[in-house]
Design an enzyme around this catalytic site. Structure first.
Site, short mmCIF file in Angstrom:
data_model
loop_
_atom_site.label_atom_id
_atom_site.label_comp_id
_atom_site.label_asym_id
_atom_site.label_seq_id
_atom_site.Cartn_x
_atom_site.Cartn_y
_atom_site.Cartn_z
N LYS A 296 28.08 75.86 32.36
CA LYS A 296 29.66 75.73 31.35
C LYS A 296 30.38 74.93 32.41
O LYS A 296 31.28 74.17 31.27
CB LYS A 296 29.82 77.15 32.87
CG LYS A 296 29.72 78.59 31.10
CD LYS A 296 30.00 79.99 31.43
CE LYS A 296 29.88 80.70 30.58
NZ LYS A 296 28.50 81.27 31.41
C1 LIG Z 1 27.89 82.31 29.43
C2 LIG Z 1 26.01 82.22 29.99
C3 LIG Z 1 25.20 82.64 29.62
C4 LIG Z 1 26.01 82.69 27.91
O1 LIG Z 1 26.60 81.89 27.03
P1 LIG Z 1 27.62 81.81 25.50
O2 LIG Z 1 28.14 81.00 25.91
O3 LIG Z 1 28.76 82.90 26.24
O4 LIG Z 1 26.05 83.35 24.80
C5 LIG Z 1 23.89 82.01 29.72
N1 LIG Z 1 23.06 81.65 30.81
C6 LIG Z 1 24.58 81.42 31.70
C7 LIG Z 1 23.53 81.02 32.76
C8 LIG Z 1 25.60 81.74 31.59
O5 LIG Z 1 26.44 81.31 32.61
#
Ligand SMILES: *Cc1c(COP(=O)(O)O)cnc(C)c1O
Length: 482
Positions: A126
Site C-alpha cells: 500500500k
Molecule cells: C491490502 C492488502 C491486500 C489486499 O489488496 P486489495 O487491493 O484490497 O485487494 C493484500 N495483501 C496485503 C498485505 C494488504 O495489505
C-alpha cells in the site's frame, strides 16, 4: 460516412464519471481528495488509453519514476506536466523504497517470479500508492489554500501506510482509529511510534467494525465534516488505483525480453484495488494473459469469478484469518470492474448495487454479459490457513525465500493456474516481518526483521485510548483541528 471530429466529444482518460452515471464529468484533481461519487458510485475514467506498440516499447527502457509519469500523466490533465513529474519523482525515490527499482522482480525459478512491492516504509504494497498520494494531496491542498483532516479506521496496513505517507506534511492531519489490542505488536509499533505532530492515533476499546462505525458516523455528520475539513484515503481512492497500474508494467518488463511475450499475475486480493489496477494495465494493452485473483477463506470474489454470483458477507460471516488484510465482507473496488463487464452501462450498475442493498448481492451468471467475462483474463481460487502454511514452507525450502501469509495466498492460487511457457509473476504484498506469529507456526522460527526496524516494538508509543463513543471522538478531533 464519418462523423466530423468536432462533433465527437472524445472519451478521455483524464475525464471522470461515476459507475452509476449521475456525476457531472470531473477532472483528476476534482476526484483526488474525494471518496465515493455523489451518486454513491465509484469514479472511473471515461476511457482507458490504448498504448501503441511503439509507446509500449519506449516504456521498457524507463526508470520506475519515469514509467510512473508516462502512465499516470495519461489520467491527469490538470496538474502541469513538470509539477506532476516532480511529484512522481519525489514519491518514487530509492531512499523511500530501498532501491532505484522501487518494486524489484525476484526470480524464484525460470518463469516464476516475485514482484517485491513491499519495500516501502510500512513493508506492505500500500506504500506504493500512498506515497504518491501524500505528494499529490500536499500539492493540491497548497495550490487551493486548503487543509484536510484525514479520518480513517484500520486493522493494519492501510492506516500505517497513510500515516507514513502523510507524516510531516503541510495542511494535512491524520486521525486513525484502530481496535485497541487487536493488531500485531509490530503493526501497533509502526503506527503508534510516530511522533509527528500531524499524526493522531486513536485506539478504540472494541473491534475493527466499531472503529469503522465511528468513522461512518463522524463522516455522516455533514456539518461536522465541513467545519473540520474531514476527508479519507480509503481503498476506493482513484489515485491509489492508478498509481498501482505502474508496477504491472514494471513487472512485465522485468520478466520479459520483448513485448510479444505474455505473462500472468497472481494477486492476493481483498478490496480488489490491486488486481483492478492489473485489469487497467491489461485494458491499456499490456500483454497480460491471466489475472489470478487469490482469496483467503473470505471468498466473496472467488465465488463471483466461479459463478457470476456476488454475495456480500455479514460481519458475523467474515472470518478472522492469518492473512488479515484480505478479510473482507465485500470488495469495495469491485464495482469498477463490474462497470466494465456490463459494457459500461451505469443504469445496469445502479440496478445491481440496489440489489446489493436490498438482497445482499446479485447473480449475473445467466446474464449475457457473463459470457464475455473470459475475455478479461480473470481466474480465481482460495486458500485456507493450512494452504498458506504449506506455501510458506514450500517457498522457503525450494527457494530459500520467506514470504508473508498474503503473498502465500497468491502463490498458492497462482501455482494452481500456472501455464507452461507463460511466466507467472506473484505479487509480494507484505514482508513476513509484519506477521511473525504465522511465520513461526510455518517455519518454527521468527522472520527476519529488515534493517532499521529492529527494536521498533520498544520505541516510545503515542496513542489515545478511547471508548467506542462517537461524541468523544468528535471532541478529540475538534480540539486538534483549530
Ligand atoms: C491490502 C492488502 C491486500 C489486499 O489488496 P486489495 O487491493 O484490497 O485487494 C493484500 N495483501 C496485503 C498485505 C494488504 O495489505
Amino acid at each position: 460516412m464519418s462523423v466530423p471530429a468536432s462533433r465527437l466529444a472524445a472519451a478521455s482518460p483524464a475525464r471522470y464519471v461515476s459507475t452509476r452515471g449521475r456525476m457531472p464529468v470531473a477532472r483528476f484533481c476534482d476526484v483526488l481528495l474525494g471518496g465515493l461519487a455523489p451518486d454513491g458510485g465509484l469514479v472511473v475514467p471515461q476511457a482507458y488509453p490504448r498504448l501503441t506498440t511503439d509507446e509500449l516499447s519506449a516504456m521498457r527502457k524507463l526508470s520506475y519514476a519515469d514509467l510512473a509519469f508516462a502512465i499516470i500523466s495519461r489520467y491527469v490533465d490538470d496538474i502541469p506536466e513538470n509539477d506532476l513529474r516532480s511529484l512522481v519523482h519525489r514519491a518514487y525515490r530509492s531512499e523511500v523504497f530501498g532501491s532505484a527499482e522501487i518494486t524489484p522482480l525476484k526470480t524464484l525459478e525460470p518463469g516464476l517470479h516475485l514482484l517485491q512491492l513491499s519495500n516501502g516504509p510500512t513493508l506492505a504494497f500500500k506504500d506504493v500508492a500512498m506515497q504518491l498520494l501524500g505528494e499529490m494531496f500536499e500539492y493540491v491542498l497548497q495550490r487551493e489554500g486548503r487543509t484536510l483532516n484525514i479520518l480513517g479506521a484500520t486493522s493494519g496496513d492501510t492506516g500505517s501506510a497513510a500515516e507514513y505517507a502523510m507524516r510531516g506534511r503541510k495542511g494535512i492531519r491524520v486521525f486513525m482509529l484502530s481496535p485497541h489490542g487487536k493488531m500485531s505488536p509490530f503493526q501497533r509499533a509502526q503506527m503508534y511510534s510516530l511522533q509527528d505532530a500531524n499524526i493522531f492515533n486513536i485506539a478504540i476499546r472494541g473491534v475493527f467494525d466499531d472503529c469503522q462505525d465511528i468513522v461512518k458516523a463522524v463522516s455522516g455528520d455533514a456539518a461536522f465534516k465541513s467545519a473540520h475539513q474531514i476527508g479519507a484515503v480509503n481503498s476506493i481512492n482513484w489515485a491509489r488505483v492508478v498509481a498501482q497500474v505502474v508496477y504491472y508494467f514494471k513487472g512485465y518488463f522485468a520478466a520479459t525480453r520483448s513485448n510479444d511475450e505474455q505473462v500472468s499475475f497472481a494477486v492476493p486480493s481483498g478490496n480488489f484495488g490491486n488486481i483492478f489496477a492489473g485489469h487497467i494495465a491489461r485494458m491499456m494493452g499490456l500483454p497480460i494473459r491471466n489475472l489470478v485473483m487469490a482469496s483467503n477463506e473470505n471468498d466473496v470474489l472467488d465465488e463471483f469469478f466461479r459463478s457470476g454470483r456476488y454475495r456480500v458477507r455479514s460481519s458475523r460471516e467474515t472470518l478472522q484469518t492469518s492473512s488479515p488484510s484480505m478479510d473482507i465482507s465485500k470488495a469495495s473496488n469491485f464495482e469498477r470492474f463490474v462497470f466494465d463487464l456490463v459494457g459500461r452501462d451505469p443504469a445496469m450498475v445502479a440496478r445491481l448495487w440496489r440489489e446489493v442493498e436490498d438482497a445482499g448481492g446479485f447473480n449475473i451468471g445467466e446474464a449475457p454479459c457473463w459470457r464475455s467475462v473470459g475475455q478479461y483474463g480473470f481466474v480465481s481460487g482460495r486458500s485456507s490457513h493450512a494452504d498458506r502454511l504449506n506455501a510458506i514452507r514450500k517457498v522457503s525450502s525450494q527457494y530459500g525465500v520467506t514470504i508473508d501469509p498474503h503473498t502465500a495466498d497468491g502463490i498458492n492460487v497462482g501455482l494452481q493456474h500456472r501455464e507452461p511457457g507463460v511466466p507467472l509473476i506473484c505479487m509480494e504484498t507484505a514482508l513476513p516481518a509484519k506477521f511473525a506469529e504465522t511465520i513461526r507456526e510455518a517455519l518454527g522460527h521468527d522472520p527476519e526483521v529488515p534493517p532499521g526496524y529492529q527494536g521498533l516494538e520498544s520505541r516510545l508509543q503515542r496513542v489515545a485510548i478511547m471508548d467506542p463513543d462517537v461524541e468523544a471522538v468528535k471532541t478529540y478531533i475538534a480540539g486538534r483541528t483549530k
